[in-house]
Structure formats: structure tokens, C-alpha cells
Enzyme design. Sequence first.
Site, PDB file in Angstrom:
ATOM      1  N   ASP A  52      43.097  40.424  29.851  1.00 54.19           N
ATOM      2  CA  ASP A  52      42.167  41.613  29.035  1.00 54.19           C
ATOM      3  C   ASP A  52      42.803  42.554  28.415  1.00 54.19           C
ATOM      4  O   ASP A  52      42.286  43.220  27.686  1.00 54.19           O
ATOM      5  CB  ASP A  52      41.187  42.035  30.384  1.00 54.19           C
ATOM      6  CG  ASP A  52      40.138  40.926  30.814  1.00 54.19           C
ATOM      7  OD1 ASP A  52      40.080  39.731  30.243  1.00 54.19           O
ATOM      8  OD2 ASP A  52      39.684  41.221  32.081  1.00 54.19           O
TER       9      ASP A  52
HETATM   10  N1  LIG Z   1      42.939  48.056  37.705  1.00 51.92           N
HETATM   11  C1  LIG Z   1      42.064  48.238  38.292  1.00 51.92           C
HETATM   12  O1  LIG Z   1      41.677  49.261  38.912  1.00 51.92           O
HETATM   13  C2  LIG Z   1      40.965  47.250  38.092  1.00 51.92           C
HETATM   14  C3  LIG Z   1      39.833  47.257  39.012  1.00 51.92           C
HETATM   15  C4  LIG Z   1      38.723  46.224  38.878  1.00 51.92           C
HETATM   16  C5  LIG Z   1      38.836  45.586  37.625  1.00 51.92           C
HETATM   17  N2  LIG Z   1      39.907  45.528  37.077  1.00 51.92           N
HETATM   18  C6  LIG Z   1      39.662  44.944  35.644  1.00 51.92           C
HETATM   19  O2  LIG Z   1      40.769  43.709  35.618  1.00 51.92           O
HETATM   20  C7  LIG Z   1      41.437  43.175  34.292  1.00 51.92           C
HETATM   21  C8  LIG Z   1      42.791  43.378  34.530  1.00 51.92           C
HETATM   22  O3  LIG Z   1      43.189  42.928  33.472  1.00 51.92           O
HETATM   23  P1  LIG Z   1      44.734  41.915  33.545  1.00 51.92           P
HETATM   24  O4  LIG Z   1      44.942  41.816  32.043  1.00 51.92           O
HETATM   25  O5  LIG Z   1      45.552  42.646  34.462  1.00 51.92           O
HETATM   26  O6  LIG Z   1      44.158  40.809  34.248  1.00 51.92           O
HETATM   27  P2  LIG Z   1      42.943  39.397  33.867  1.00 51.92           P
HETATM   28  O7  LIG Z   1      42.395  40.013  32.476  1.00 51.92           O
HETATM   29  O8  LIG Z   1      42.168  39.541  34.988  1.00 51.92           O
HETATM   30  O9  LIG Z   1      43.821  38.388  33.681  1.00 51.92           O
HETATM   31  C9  LIG Z   1      44.739  38.052  34.627  1.00 51.92           C
HETATM   32  C10 LIG Z   1      45.053  36.497  34.045  1.00 51.92           C
HETATM   33  O10 LIG Z   1      46.255  35.990  34.700  1.00 51.92           O
HETATM   34  C11 LIG Z   1      46.462  34.631  34.703  1.00 51.92           C
HETATM   35  N3  LIG Z   1      46.730  34.124  35.989  1.00 51.92           N
HETATM   36  C12 LIG Z   1      46.045  33.984  37.097  1.00 51.92           C
HETATM   37  N4  LIG Z   1      46.753  33.469  38.061  1.00 51.92           N
HETATM   38  C13 LIG Z   1      48.111  33.445  37.289  1.00 51.92           C
HETATM   39  C14 LIG Z   1      49.209  32.716  37.814  1.00 51.92           C
HETATM   40  N5  LIG Z   1      49.272  32.077  39.215  1.00 51.92           N
HETATM   41  N6  LIG Z   1      50.368  32.396  37.074  1.00 51.92           N
HETATM   42  C15 LIG Z   1      50.150  32.880  35.640  1.00 51.92           C
HETATM   43  N7  LIG Z   1      48.994  33.380  35.298  1.00 51.92           N
HETATM   44  C16 LIG Z   1      48.066  33.616  36.315  1.00 51.92           C
HETATM   45  C17 LIG Z   1      44.704  34.301  34.539  1.00 51.92           C
HETATM   46  O11 LIG Z   1      44.939  33.192  33.391  1.00 51.92           O
HETATM   47  P3  LIG Z   1      44.747  31.716  34.236  1.00 51.92           P
HETATM   48  O12 LIG Z   1      43.626  31.333  34.957  1.00 51.92           O
HETATM   49  O13 LIG Z   1      44.815  30.889  32.433  1.00 51.92           O
HETATM   50  O14 LIG Z   1      46.162  31.422  34.468  1.00 51.92           O
HETATM   51  C18 LIG Z   1      43.911  35.155  33.999  1.00 51.92           C
HETATM   52  O15 LIG Z   1      43.656  35.127  32.595  1.00 51.92           O
HETATM   53  C19 LIG Z   1      40.638  44.228  33.487  1.00 51.92           C
HETATM   54  O16 LIG Z   1      39.507  43.584  32.900  1.00 51.92           O
HETATM   55  C20 LIG Z   1      40.087  45.478  34.247  1.00 51.92           C
HETATM   56  O17 LIG Z   1      39.071  46.248  33.910  1.00 51.92           O
HETATM   57  C21 LIG Z   1      40.882  46.453  36.908  1.00 51.92           C
END
Ligand SMILES: NC(=O)c1ccc[n+]([C@@H]2O[C@H](COP(=O)([O-])OP(=O)(O)OC[C@H]3O[C@@H](n4cnc5c(N)ncnc54)[C@H](OP(=O)(O)O)[C@@H]3O)[C@@H](O)[C@H]2O)c1
Lengths: 96, 96, 459, 459
Positions: free
Chosen positions: C386
Amino acid sequence: MGELLVSVYVFVLAIFVGFEVITKVPPLLHTPLMSGSNAVSGITVVGALISAGAGHSELATWLGVAAVVLATINVVGGFLVTDRMLHMFRKDKTTR
Amino acid sequence: MGELLVSVYVFVLAIFVGFEVITKVPPLLHTPLMSGSNAVSGITVVGALISAGAGHSELATWLGVAAVVLATINVVGGFLVTDRMLHMFRKDKTTR
Amino acid sequence: MPTLSNIAYLVSSALFILGLKNLSSPKTARTGNVLAMSGMLLAVLVTLLDKQIVDFTHIVAGVVVGSFVGVWVARKVSMTAMPQTVAVFNGFGGAASALVAMAEYVRMKSHPQGFEILTLVLGVLVGTLTLTGSLIAFGKLQGLVSGKPLVFPLQKTINALLLLVILGLGALFFSAPEDSVYLYTVCGLSAVLGVLLVMPIGGADMPVVISLLNSYSGLAASMTGFVMSNNVLIISGALVGASGLILTHIMCKAMNRSLTNVLFGAVGTGDESGFGGTDVGDRRVVGYTPDDVVVMLDSAQSVIIVPGYGLAVAQAQHVTAEMASILMQNGVRVRYAIHPVAGRMPGHMNVLLADANVAYDQLFEMDAINEDFKETDVVLVLGANDVVNPAARSKKDSPLYGMPILNVDQAKTVVICKRSLRPGFAGEDNELFYASNAMMVFGDAKDTLGKIVQLLKAA
Amino acid sequence: MPTLSNIAYLVSSALFILGLKNLSSPKTARTGNVLAMSGMLLAVLVTLLDKQIVDFTHIVAGVVVGSFVGVWVARKVSMTAMPQTVAVFNGFGGAASALVAMAEYVRMKSHPQGFEILTLVLGVLVGTLTLTGSLIAFGKLQGLVSGKPLVFPLQKTINALLLLVILGLGALFFSAPEDSVYLYTVCGLSAVLGVLLVMPIGGADMPVVISLLNSYSGLAASMTGFVMSNNVLIISGALVGASGLILTHIMCKAMNRSLTNVLFGAVGTGDESGFGGTDVGDRRVVGYTPDDVVVMLDSAQSVIIVPGYGLAVAQAQHVTAEMASILMQNGVRVRYAIHPVAGRMPGHMNVLLADANVAYDQLFEMDAINEDFKETDVVLVLGANDVVNPAARSKKDSPLYGMPILNVDQAKTVVICKRSLRPGFAGEDNELFYASNAMMVFGDAKDTLGKIVQLLKAA
Ligand SMILES: NC(=O)c1ccc[n+]([C@@H]2O[C@H](COP(=O)([O-])OP(=O)(O)OC[C@H]3O[C@@H](n4cnc5c(N)ncnc54)[C@H](OP(=O)(O)O)[C@@H]3O)[C@@H](O)[C@H]2O)c1
Ligand SMILES: NC(=O)c1ccc[n+]([C@@H]2O[C@H](COP(=O)([O-])OP(=O)(O)OC[C@H]3O[C@@H](n4cnc5c(N)ncnc54)[C@H](OP(=O)(O)O)[C@@H]3O)[C@@H](O)[C@H]2O)c1
């Protein structure tokens, strides 16, 4: 809790609020803000009203009345002047 | 001024302070700030101490003691965890 | 209560205020925590010395047990389990407030009246709700309860009704304050309400929920303060209540969501991402291998690593750090770009990388590094999705729209390590995967990086 | 005091807080003023309805007279006289606090004791000092008292001694609270102290002094509140006291000075600038004529006008606006660049130009326009000096050093209209006058601009 202690509590908390409430003021607003808060400090008019109207000794009443006059000038003049200044700074000049 | 009214005054002013005191926190500090303020809300330990120690009925005492335990966990754990987190974010890693 | 205690309480309130203020800025945060701690110590000492306390045995036992548990948990818990730890602590605080309110009711000489009843009921309601809500939040984060939003029909209506029933019981209690059954029923139903309110919220949104519950537990403390006419309780409670609300708001804003959306939107799975992800029909993506990546890295002069939630899932922080140090030995400039909401909790990536001993000055916040992508040879996107999704810039109906993202697409080459084409937390497909300068390397991040490290070492 | 009044007082305190908060941001300032006004109205009404007041005749007379005078002054006074007007109002507020404190002393049934005496003495001290200090500030700004800093030997020592004497009298009053003579002497000496404190401060620093005195008058109101156990007085007074201090600090920072330097530095004349200005010996400056300026303007496509204190002295705002509108009719792009501390009070230039009906959207703040100077054909510096002085960038020992300035020197041509080579408020010679792209046009700004307008019209 004693009357005095209550006053101290209220005072300390209000000081904190005062310190926090003003953070970043552009220079343009320094004079209006100064004059607005000056008008607020005219709140002493409340004390003046009590002194003047509580019907104690002659002296207290007259001191109170003088205070009422001065404080009222402060309050009324202060708010009006602030409003005039703020009016001046408006973008839209059509209402002038 | 009545006891209750004093409480209301103090409450309202503290609410204002609370709203003002936190202005712009970088995301990095969200978790520590949350945990630190959580520890502060453990202040209820003060109430718990009074309930547990005032020597009234059995029931009140035991409710109080349970409250003391829980609130103490909240306070002690909360502050320590916050400290650990903040420690993590330090630039200088030599002390780790 | 003697004047001296009250003055001390005022001082400790002031220490709390200064503590919170300092905690909200990076430079002064540790000082802030120490100030708040001293405030608490002062308040407790003063209370113990106060004449109101006649019996110390129970107290001492309680404090010792509580401190012991608190210290033990705080020491043992792993860094990445911080949010759920805070949740539990917070729940305990709420429970304590509810218990104190009930104890006060029991020990009151006359029956409570008017405003006292209101604060009693509110104290019990908010305190209990905080306890059960926090426990559910803990369960979701710890994986004991499913992280998926649990949605059932008429959910909001049922919650609203339950709240009404509780308030109705409060009103009955008002007319018959000698009848303790009302208060205990309020307590029980509030516990149910806490569970129902938190269940429909996705696991990844738990940090926001915890912050909100924290604000509630502050208010519960304040209510208890009203019942006991104790100013330090009132002040600190109100302080935490209000500042917690603001913090909640700030956290939502950092995720570009509204609080309503977080509480009632049922967004996010909390489990690994991508239920409902769709491979985009006719478009093809070539899967590259770790060898290809090493070829790119060999000729690179500058590399930026973008960690995301997947890196935490794969627990690949150590191997990432190893790869980075090999690259640096080869004379490559390596930096980490940390998006504010990467991962699932604030500061998640910082904590994760600190765990692997990555030096703090290699981590760059988004604003500090976003301009540099265009002069970078290789960007490694490791389990992030994301936070690099261009839909945030252009796709108006996307849940990401408007969130600032890392401009990885401006780099010469973007290597993306993840297991599939599935979307991330927000459930939004990522156009970046199809970009001409993108190299998808499918697989678990730890495996992929392990291979890259081996190849780099062999070279 | 009945509960209802106290609740109303709390509401009006909240209105003051919200008012001040809103007043400090441009978009909400008017709302803020209205909120504060409503707070005041509420407080006054509640006080009048309260049972404590038995006799209304005097009060009504006082309020009517005060309102009449207040409205009249607020209507009559010219925009540029605002700072001195605020000073007088502020002085009155301080005087009122002192009077109320004395009235309370007089009407007390028993002799005051302990803390009460402290607040009484402080209330009288701060209130009276605010009155006389504000009056001197008024005199300096209005030209009734010389704006020059009045410095005499041992000044600070004498002031410190005077303060000690006052506090000593307070201590005596403490031991003999029935002896009103002490309180009256405190009042008298405080009046003297107010005069002595403000006399050595330059006329142009008066806005800062007024802001500080404003903060004092808030504290005086707070002290009065202590004496009367009146919470709305305590809260609003503390509010103004603290926020006034912050505002003072912000104002000093905008001038790049410390508060100590403002209070004790004896900087500035307040009269027209430049006593002690020196023509720099061997260097020559050609004096250009209005005709030369018109030649430059004829070929210009973009013009930026930089107004300064001298424009206000010359009252040349109307002719400036006239010139600008002729230029705009000729297709030239004309803008005004407003430095944050141009003139002698915050917002001085905005007020001045608003007076001449210059549209608000032609005025640009420093940050918004500073980059554009380098693409500008002609800059007209009208009675400004310090705000364009390059010494602020380079000359480490200059009082201006570190203040951001308008980058007029980057324009193709800089026309400077002033009467001489003398320095401005800070007493610092200006290298700009000798720059190769500078054109000095000596003379009163109104005369010079009048001639330019005639020539432009004739063309
Ligand atoms: N930081 C905060 O405080 C917080 C709190 C609540 C929500 N959020 C939300 O969380 C999101 C964070 O974004 P992000 O880019 O860090 O994470 P993300 O958008 O959730 O993407 C994580 C990616 O990691 C991949 N993944 C999962 N397990 C894996 C593994 N073992 N090896 C390799 N890849 C793996 C997944 O793709 P695959 O399944 O294809 O592997 C997934 O698309 C944002 O949308 C944010 O708003 C953040
Ligand atoms: N804005 C505030 O709130 C505030 C408050 C306190 C102090 N200050 C200080 O005031 C200064 C403001 O800078 P500034 O550039 O606006 O003013 P300045 O530096 O004081 O210069 C004003 C210039 O106007 C010229 N002048 C005077 N009368 C004139 C007339 N009739 N026609 C033409 N020119 C005339 C003077 O030069 P000649 O004598 O050669 O004509 C003088 O050099 C800063 O140093 C600031 O720190 C500002």
C-alpha cells in the site's frame, strides 16, 4: 478543599491553558490578538460590579464605581477596536 | 463553591489542557505516546489505594485490593514499556 | 483531606501535563516519560501518607503483586507485541476504575444521589467496556481471536440498543440507589458491549482502537475522581481522555482514514493480506529470480530499501540487515525509506529494524527521502504494498486515495519481493507491479533475501 | 454564590479560551473575537443577576459612562493609532483591578490575612504599574512624550530598589493589615515604578511593551479574583497572563530580538529614524529624479512595491495606490511585498494600505513573494530600510543579523525613495544604497510619488 486551594488549582490549570492555547500567530494578527486578549483581561469588570453594588461603605462603593467605568471602557473599547482591526484585514472589501 | 462544582471546574479546565497539549506527533511516537498516556490513566491507583485502605466493609476492601493490583500493573508496566520503546528509538545505539 | 496532599496532587497533575507535552515530541519524549513517572510516584506516596488510609497490609500486598507482574510483563514482552501489551495494561486500568467506583458505592454511608449516581454509572460503564474491548483487541493482535472483522446483521442497531438498555438501568438505579443489582447489571452488560464494539474492527486497526479505549479509560478515571472528589484523578483522567482523543484523530489522519471508517468500516483482515485479491486478467508479469536481482545490485551505486508489513510477517529483518551490510562493504550507498504507516502499528518498521541492529541514521522518513528516489539505481520493496501504491495518487475511489506514498516508481529499477500479486491491507490492486521498470520477485521475503545474500557472498 | 452563576462563569471562561484560540489564526479571528465578547457579556449579566448586588444605580451609571466612552474612542481613533489605543484600554483595565482590590480591602469585615494580603498587594502593585506604564507607552506612541529611550545612570539599580521597597511595604502591611497607609503607599510607588520601567524603552518597541503590560493586567485581574474567590476572574486573568507572555515572546522573535534586549536595550528612537546615521565617507551615491524613475517604469513589465515605516510617516499611501493603479492600467503587473515587521506595529503596512483601499490580494507576505524578486524589473522601496538591509544576511554584529529580509537586491532595478542616507530603526547603515542596480531618489515619499504620478499621467 479550602476556598483558597480551589483558587490555586483553577489558577494553575488556567495558566497551562493560556500557555498552550496560543502557538503560532502571524505578525499580521499580533495587534488584534493583543487587543482582543486585552479586552478579555477587562473581566475585572465583574469584580468591579460586585464592589460597586454590594452596598458596603461609601468608599468601597466609589472605588468600585470608578473601577466599573474604567473596566467597561477597557472591555467595550477593546472588543470594538479588535473587531475594527479584523474587519480591515478581510480579503473581501465589498462590505466596507 | 460546592465540592461537585469544584470538580466540574477542574474537569473542564483539564479537558482544555488535554486537547491543547498534544499538537503534532510524528507516527513514530504514536505507540509510545499512547502507552505513556495509558500509564498516566493508571492514576486510578490513587483511588484504589484509598478504597483498599480505608478499612470499611470487607467487600469494599477486596474490590479495592483487586483494583490496586490491576492499576499497579497498568502504571508500572505502562511506564516501563514506554521507556523501553523510547530507548529503541534513540539515535545512539551504544548503550544497547 | 489535608491541604498539603492537595498541593502535592496539584504538583503531580502539573507533572502529568508536562510529561504528556514532552512525550509528543521526539527530542523530549524520554524526559516526558520520566516526568509523568515522577508525577505518579508523588501521587501514590502522598496518598499512602494521607490519614484516610488506616490499613496497610492489603495495600502493600496489592502493590507488590501488581509491580511484580508489571515489571515482569514489561521485561518479557517482545518489541513487536507492544500494541497488544498496551491494550492489556489499558484494560486493567479501566477495570480498576470500575472496581473503585463499585467499592465507593459499597462503602458510601448514605445512598448516592443525583450527580454521584451519574458518575458512578458512567465510571462502571466506561471502565468495564474498556476492559473487555481491550482484551478483544489484545486477542486480535495476538492471534487468539480472528483478526478478521466480525460482521453480523443489524450490528450497529444491536449495539445502540444495548447502550440504551444500560443507560435505562442507570436511570432505574437513580430512582432506587439502594438496589445494588442495577449497578452490577450495568457492569455485566457493559462488558458485553465492549466485546461487541471491538469485534467488527479489523485487526490492523487495533492501534487506533487501543488509543480510543485509552482515552475512555482516562475518562473512567475522571469519573471515579468525581465520585471520590479527588482532583488528581479528575485532572489526569480528563487529560488522558482529551489527549487520547486527539492522538486517535492524529493516528487516523496518518492512515488517511476517518475515525468512523475505522470503527464501523470493517476494513482490513489483520491476517496476511489479500483475501479477494485478483490477478489482473490479460496483463502479464514476469517473475524474476534472485539472480536477476543480484545482477542489478552489482551495477548499482545507490540502493533504497522500502520495508513493509510483509517483512515483519516473514521475520526477514536480520537477513535484510545482512544484505545491506554486504552491499555497503561493496561501496554501495544503502538507505532505508520508512513510510509513516508501513506495517501494522506506528513505528513498526523502526522497531523491526532496530531489532536487527540497523543504525538509526540509515532510516529516513518519507519526507526526507522522497525526492531522492529519482536519482536512485535500485529500490528494493520488501513486503510493502500500500505504501508504494500509485493508486493513492490518482484513483479517486480508492481507500488509499490522498495518502502520500513513497515515489519508488521514479527510481531506475524497482525490485518488489512478495509472494503474489495480491493487494495489501487496503485491498487495492497495485499498478506498480506492471510498470516497465518493475521487477517482481515472487516468494517469501526471508527466502528470497536469503538467496540474494548467498549469491552476493559468493561473488 | 449560587451554583448557577458559577456554571455560567465556567461557560464564559470556556468562551474566552475558545476565543483566544480562534483569535490566533487568520481564518477564525473574527469568530474568536465574537466568542470572547459573548463570554464577557455572559459573565457581566450573571454578575448583575447575582444576589450579591443590592444597589444598581451606581452600577448602571458606571456601565453607561464606560460604554459610551469605549464606543466613542473605538469609533473615532484612526487605524494607525491602534497600538496606543490598546495601551490606554489596557492601562484602564489594570487600574480597575487595583481599584477593586482596594475596594475589597475597604469592605472586608475582618482584617485580611496571609495569602489574602499577598494577593491584595500584588493586585495593587501590578494593576497600578500597568496603568502608569501603559500611559507612558501611549504618550510615546502619540508623540506626547519623547519616543527616545530615556536613559539615566543606575537606572536598573534604582528600579530594583524601588521594587524592593514596595515588597518591603507589603511585608509591613502583612504584620499590620489594619493600617491602610501601607497599601496606599504601595499603590503610589507602583505608579512611579511603572513610569520608570517604560521610560527607557524606545518608542518603536512599545507594541512589545504593551503586550507585556497586557499580560500583567491579566495577572492583576487574577489576583483580584483570588481576593474575591471569583473563578472567572482567576481563569480569564491567568489565561491572558500566560497567553500574553507567549505573544510577547512571539513578537520579539518576529523582530529577531530578545525580550531582555527590548526592555533594557534602549534601542530605537521612535521619532523618525536615523539619529547617529553616518554618510559613508568616500563612497558616492547619485541622486536620481522622479523623471528617471518614470523612464524605468515605462519599460517595466513587473513592479513590486516595498512599503516601510517612512511611507506611514509621509502618509503617502493614497498616492502610492494611485500610482499603482495607473501602472496596472498600462499593463504592468504590480504587487506589494509586506515584510512582517515593516513599520512600527504588527500589521502596520496592511492597515496603511487598506486605508488607501488597496485590494488585499495585491499584498504578498514575504515568504510568498521573496522568490519572485529576481524576475522583477523594478522594485520600488518606499520609506523602507531595515527590512531590505543586506546587513541582516552577513553582518554578524549587526542588530539586524539573522532577520529574514526581502530580497529586493535581486531585481533588475531597485528604486529607493527616502529623504537621506540615514539608517532606519535599527541604526544600521544600508549597503543596498550603494549597489549597482540601486537608484536613490531623495525626498519625502509623498512629494516624490506625487511627481511620479503627474509624470505618468502626462505620458
Ligand atoms: N502502521 C500503522 O500504524 C498501521 C496501522 C493500521 C493499518 N495500517 C495499514 O497497513 C498498510 C501498511 O502498508 P504496507 O505497505 O506496509 O503493507 P501492506 O500494504 O499490507 O502490504 C504487505 C504486503 O506484504 C506481502 N507479504 C506478506 N507476507 C509476506 C512474506 N512472508 N514475504 C513477502 N511478502 C509478504 C503481502 O503480499 P503477498 O500476499 O503477495 O505476499 C502484502 O501485499 C497501510 O495500508 C496502512 O494504512 C498501518
Ligand atoms: N512592525 C513592527 O511591529 C515593529 C515594531 C517595533 C520595531 N520595528 C522595527 O522597525 C523597523 C521597520 O523597518 P522599515 O524598513 O519599515 O523602517 P525603517 O528601517 O525604520 O526605515 C524607515 C525609513 O523611512 C525613511 N523615511 C522617514 N520618513 C520619510 C518620509 N517622510 N519620506 C520618505 N522616507 C522617509 C527613513 O529614512 P530617511 O530618514 O532617510 O528618510 C527611514 O530609513 C525594523 O527594524 C523593525 O524591527 C517594527
